[in-house]
Scaffold this active site. Structure first.
Site, PDB file in Angstrom:
ATOM      1  N   GLU A  18      -9.274  -8.572  -4.466  1.00 43.77           N
ATOM      2  CA  GLU A  18      -8.754  -8.591  -3.087  1.00 43.77           C
ATOM      3  C   GLU A  18      -9.867  -8.881  -2.077  1.00 43.77           C
ATOM      4  OE1 GLU A  18      -6.134  -6.003   0.153  1.00 43.77           O
ATOM      5  OE2 GLU A  18      -6.977  -4.995  -1.595  1.00 43.77           O
ATOM      6  N   LYS A  75      -5.149 -10.684  -4.632  1.00 47.03           N
ATOM      7  CA  LYS A  75      -4.408 -10.181  -3.471  1.00 47.03           C
ATOM      8  C   LYS A  75      -5.069 -10.786  -2.240  1.00 47.03           C
ATOM      9  CE  LYS A  75      -2.674  -5.997  -1.208  1.00 47.03           C
ATOM     10  NZ  LYS A  75      -2.352  -4.566  -1.354  1.00 47.03           N
TER      11      LYS A  75
END
Length: 296
Positions: free
Chosen positions: A177, A214
């Protein structure tokens, strides 16, 4: 369902990932939006107990199940707690058919050169071993990009993939992420830099070393199509990043192949004062909207 079947479910099934991993920094705001003010808890322990009660109410709702929710990201304290009389990860999988993920980062360094790297995780191996013992499926770690500086973006992605390779050694699926702040002054240019840096690292991964991502919802539709199509990518999820649910879902629906991994947007509109019936209706409407956007 064995490990390969769970991997196939994550990579191929429709649905989205619920981000239920609020930590110390984000918990007060999440509780306030849920109707719990700061004067209702005396310390961090009481605050996290209230947060666990909120998470428990969400995941035990009949609306929260594997029909539309593929996975849920947990805070470490949640993983070590019980839901429905069993360990949280076991409840998610055995009762809801929702794959459990664990937030493993220890927060962010101070901003420097337009980025927030992750703080060093000194007990990484112990944390990953503990996650395996708790039947966790995968992990998530967050860092943040604020400026479209190639060297800074490269440092963020380097750190993320160094951790991802350590996580893969434990048989866990890492969700990488590298968040781009929605307030970035040159957000579209930053997204170009991030896409290219991600592809360089993905190309270097050996066969079988598969990751998930993500990413912040981009300014250009289908910005990350080459990343989504990469053979080393199991799934690309999207964070809401501060957008409200309507805007987050609108943006998500414009990006084929991305699915949601929303936190605040998922819980938007939920309130402690609601009856169970009201709560379930509100949560169900949220899940339906996010699932629809994730299926576009």
């Amino acid at each position: 369902m064995n490990a390969n079947e769970r991997l196939q479910r994550f990579s191929e099934s429709q649905g989205f990932v619920a981000a239920l991993d609020q930590s110390g920094g984000s918990t007060p705001k999440a509780l306030e939006l849920y109707g719990i003010s700061g004067n209702e808890y005396a310390d961090a322990g009481e605050m996290m107990d209230l947060m666990h009660a909120m998470r428990t109410r969400i995941v035990t709702s009949p609306e929260f199940n594997g029909d539309k929710v593929l996975g849920a990201i947990l805070f470490e304290r949640t993983m070590d707690s019980e839901i429905g009389g069993m360990p949280a990860a076991d409840y998610l999988w055995n009762e809801r058919r929702v794959l459990p993920f664990l937030k493993i980062d220890d927060g962010l360094e101070e901003e420097e050169c337009g980025i927030n790297l992750m703080r060093p995780i000194t007990n990484l191996e112990d944390k990953l071993r503990h996650a395996c013992e708790k039947n966790i499926f995968g992990t998530k770690m967050r860092s943040v990009i604020h400026e479209a500086e190639e060297s800074g973006v490269a440092r963020i992605v380097d750190q993320q993939f160094e951790l991802a390779q350590a996580i893969l050694q434990f048989g866990l699926v890492p969700i990488v992420e590298p968040e781009i702040s929605i307030h970035c002054r040159a957000k579209a240019a930053c997204e170009d830099l991030l896409r290219d840096a991600l592809l360089r690292h993905l190309d270097a991964l050996p066969e079988g070393a598969d990751v998930a991502l993500k990413l912040t919802l981009p300014e250009t539709s289908d910005q990350y199509q080459t990343v989504i199509a990469h053979p080393r990518v199991l799934r690309v999820t999207a964070l809401s990043g501060g957008y409200d649910r309507v805007e987050a879902c609108r943006r998500l629906a414009l990006n084929n192949g991305m699915i949601a991994s929303f936190s605040r947007a998922l819980a938007e509109g939920l309130d402690r004062s609601m009856s169970d019936a009201e709560f379930n209706r509100a949560l169900g409407a949220s899940i339906d909207a996010i699932h629809k956007a994730s299926s576009s």
